[in-house]
Enzyme design. Structure first.
Site, PDB file in Angstrom:
ATOM      1  N   SER A   1      -0.397  -2.058  -0.224  1.00  0.00           N
ATOM      2  CA  SER A   1       0.209  -3.090   0.609  1.00  0.00           C
ATOM      3  C   SER A   1      -0.287  -4.468   0.227  1.00  0.00           C
ATOM      4  O   SER A   1      -1.476  -4.683  -0.030  1.00  0.00           O
ATOM      5  CB  SER A   1      -0.108  -2.838   2.089  1.00  0.00           C
ATOM      6  OG  SER A   1       0.437  -3.865   2.899  1.00  0.00           O
ATOM      7  N   ASP A   2       0.644  -5.412   0.191  1.00  0.00           N
ATOM      8  CA  ASP A   2       0.299  -6.821   0.088  1.00  0.00           C
ATOM      9  C   ASP A   2      -0.364  -7.246   1.402  1.00  0.00           C
ATOM     10  O   ASP A   2      -0.240  -6.553   2.415  1.00  0.00           O
ATOM     11  CB  ASP A   2       1.571  -7.632  -0.172  1.00  0.00           C
ATOM     12  CG  ASP A   2       1.325  -9.123  -0.205  1.00  0.00           C
ATOM     13  OD1 ASP A   2       0.350  -9.546  -0.837  1.00  0.00           O
ATOM     14  OD2 ASP A   2       2.119  -9.853   0.418  1.00  0.00           O
ATOM     15  N   LYS A   3      -1.043  -8.384   1.400  1.00  0.00           N
ATOM     16  CA  LYS A   3      -1.698  -8.853   2.623  1.00  0.00           C
ATOM     17  C   LYS A   3      -0.882  -9.929   3.333  1.00  0.00           C
ATOM     18  O   LYS A   3      -0.378  -9.713   4.438  1.00  0.00           O
ATOM     19  CB  LYS A   3      -3.096  -9.396   2.317  1.00  0.00           C
ATOM     20  CG  LYS A   3      -3.842  -9.903   3.550  1.00  0.00           C
ATOM     21  CD  LYS A   3      -5.132 -10.604   3.178  1.00  0.00           C
ATOM     22  CE  LYS A   3      -4.887 -11.958   2.546  1.00  0.00           C
ATOM     23  NZ  LYS A   3      -4.342 -12.957   3.528  1.00  0.00           N
ATOM     24  N   THR A   4      -0.741 -11.088   2.691  1.00  0.00           N
ATOM     25  CA  THR A   4      -0.132 -12.238   3.350  1.00  0.00           C
ATOM     26  C   THR A   4       1.330 -11.981   3.669  1.00  0.00           C
ATOM     27  O   THR A   4       2.144 -11.731   2.779  1.00  0.00           O
ATOM     28  CB  THR A   4      -0.248 -13.483   2.455  1.00  0.00           C
ATOM     29  OG1 THR A   4      -1.617 -13.680   2.101  1.00  0.00           O
ATOM     30  CG2 THR A   4       0.268 -14.715   3.171  1.00  0.00           C
TER      31      THR A   4
END
Length: 613
Positions: free
Chosen positions: A328-331
């Site tokens: 998963s990406d964060k931002t």
């Protein structure tokens, strides 16, 4: 306590310092500096003749069109139907052709998705640029830019190519969609500004260093276009079909052999037996199996749509059920992509939250719309008394300067007294305070700033100086891009189902670790220097799983990564036998979304991310 306001990414804060990951920025700058030696551009820019020559040499500044014509995708060879037509088996041919057309519609929508993702990337680029040629500034089609062109960048401009900044003021650059960084970065002379990013504030000039497929943006598109993997669902269908075909072939061969050998002059002959075997073999091929499976998954997609989950690729339903690792990406994916005021810390007697916020607001042009995210955070706080601000007269104001990293204002209060207010980076404001104040709070203040830095929480210090007196630290505001309200529960439920969740982000390691810690994901966050890289057009190594798989499996995530790192992390896990999912929202996530077995674009994702998922 004040209720913390939310702040959209569209009005985000300038970073306290150059927030691009230092090792990645240095690598890109070194490459650009070497490239600059070959640009050979004077103050008047390139001549039209030289620009035309370089255009022929380097090509247009645009992404290649990787889309296959849709009619060609649909009208692929249908050998079985052709065989029946040649045999004049018209009823069977009609039935089989109908089934093949249904299967064709499935393949049609599956095969054209990579081209759609690249088309979305191309659509996000701006068509014009301010370029200087033969001593004159003019607007030009960005696709006509060449390495060495001198271009102007101003607030609100979309960067039309990878540009090496020249002398001039520092500019604030929003490159969250490219790198995942949660705040704009400050870039100055010698820095490389990436194609597809946006200038938030400031004005400067620069030289085009890379165009088209050689840009950071172009490399991302190349990764998307290089992905032509067959989905797991299709692989399962093919394995079943091959197994049935092999088993049927053995049985048909035995039957034809038996009928041929037992010919007694009244029963089957050799050719009738072969004809019977051919019909039996065709009948045993499960041509309708994919149609039945597709119809079943279509019903499932309707149920998911009722829960606001749009299924763009039906096969992903089956793949989602078997997913073992979720990257998963964060931002904007795990987090809100909005800055939130966390807490107000006091370092002066009698200074409560309202007083500290009021002083911070006095260091803005409060009667005008907020100019940046810091001003927005302060001026939108619910406990701020706007009426008290209007009782002050602002005598002088110095706006935020990326080099000074602070904002200053001189005011006259309701009692007629004159005082100065400063807000900015904590270390900068502390150095402005008088020696006595630094001695009394310095150790505690520095320890708090260090703690916040390790947790990836941003801080804004506020100080006050009465006329003729010394500067005194009043307080500090902290803010962070917090997780979405349902993120932690979603991750917990995924882990309960046996899915390993990993964070891969372009943001700083400290911010990534704090986010991972708060979500219960672990804090073993690696850096990009331990990951492989790939050049545009280079074939993906088949040894990624062997060479890097174990290290990736042990890590809870990675920070300061580029799109190719995300792409290769997903591929390494797939080579290790995992069914990999990827969630994201930005351009930098698109290659990994396309490569993953299950690509999930979250709400608010860019067109490129949605097309690649």
């Amino acid at each position: 306590m004040c209720k913390p306001p939310l702040l959209d990414r569209d009005n985000q804060a300038p970073a306290d310092e150059a927030d691009e990951p230092e090792d990645l920025q240095t690598a890109s700058e070194d490459s650009a500096l070497k490239h600059r030696l070959d640009l050979q551009t004077g103050e008047d820019g390139l001549s039209e003749e030289e620009a035309a020559r370089r255009l022929l040499q380097h090509g247009r500044n645009e992404l290649p069109d990787l889309r296959t014509p849709k009619w060609r995708i649909f009208l692929e060879p249908r050998d079985t139907a052709h065989t029946l037509r040649a045999a004049q088996e018209w009823p069977d041919m009609s039935t089989l052709t109908a089934l093949l057309l249904l299967n064709g519609f499935v393949g049609f929508f599956e095969d054209m998705r990579a081209g759609d993702a690249v088309a979305a990337l191309k659509a996000s680029l701006k068509p014009e640029a301010q370029v200087k040629r033969a001593g004159a500034w003019r607007k030009a089609d960005a696709s006509q830019l060449v390495p060495g062109d001198r271009v102007a960048l101003a607030a609100g401009a979309n960067v039309p190519a990878d540009i090496l900044l020249g002398r001039g003021m520092q500019v604030q650059v929003d490159q969250a969609a490219l790198t995942g960084e949660s705040l704009p970065v400050s870039l100055g002379e010698g820095s490389l500004v990436k194609m597809g990013s946006t200038i938030v504030s400031g004005e400067t000039e620069g030289l085009v260093a890379h165009t088209g497929v050689n840009t950071f943006f172009g490399k991302t598109a190349a990764l998307i276009g290089s992905t032509h993997d067959v989905g797991n669902f299709q692989k399962v269908i093919l394995r079943i079909t091959r197994a049935l075909l092999l088993f049927s072939s053995l049985l048909v061969t035995a039957a034809v052999t038996y009928l041929s050998l037992t010919f007694d002059g009244e029963g089957y002959g050799v050719w009738p037996a072969v004809s019977f075997g051919a019909v039996l073999l065709v009948a045993s091929i499960p041509i309708a199996m994919q149609v039945v499976c597709t119809a079943t998954m279509a019903l499932g997609s309707r149920l998911l749509a009722a829960k606001k989950a749009i299924v763009a690729r039906l096969a992903s339903i089956e793949q989602l059920a078997g997913m073992t690792v979720l990257c998963s990406d964060k931002t904007g994916t795990l987090t809100l992509n909005k800055m939130v005021l966390q807490e107000v810390l006091s370092y002066a007697k009698g200074a409560d939250d309202a007083a500290i916020l009021a002083l911070a607001a006095l260091a803005t042009r409060w009667k005008e719309p907020p100019k940046d995210a810091l001003d927005t955070l302060v001026l939108r706080a619910e406990c701020l008394d706007r009426a008290s601000l209007d009782r002050h007269e602002q005598l002088d104001f110095t706006p935020f300067d990326p080099k000074l990293r602070r904002t200053e204002a001189t005011l006259r209060g309701p009692d007629g007294g004159v005082f100065d207010v400063v807000k900015g980076a904590p270390d900068v404001v502390l150095r402005l305070c008088d020696e006595a104040n630094r001695s009394s709070i310095g150790a505690v203040f520095a320890a708090k700033v260090e703690e916040l830095a390790q947790r990836g929480i941003r801080a804004l210090a506020v100080a006050r100086r009465p006329e003729g007196g010394g500067m005194e630290m009043v307080g500090m505001l902290t803010f962070l891009d917090p997780p979405r309200p349902d993120t932690k529960r979603t991750i917990e439920r995924a882990m309960q189902q046996g899915v390993v969740v990993k964070m891969i982000t372009g943001d700083h390691g400290a911010i990534a670790r704090e986010t991972a810690r708060s979500l219960g994901m672990g804090d073993e966050i690696g850096a990009s220097d331990s990951l492989p890289t790939i050049l545009p057009g280079e074939e993906v190594p088949r040894t990624l799983g062997r060479d890097y798989g174990a290290m990736i499996e042990k890590s809870d995530g990675f920070a300061q990564v580029f799109p190719e790192h995300k792409f290769l992390i997903v591929e390494a896990l797939r080579q290790r036998g995992h069914s990999v999912g990827m969630t994201g929202d930005g351009v930098n996530d698109a290659p990994a979304l396309k490569k993953a077995d299950v690509g999930i674009a979250v709400e608010g994702a860019t067109d490129a991310a949605r097309a690649a998922s």
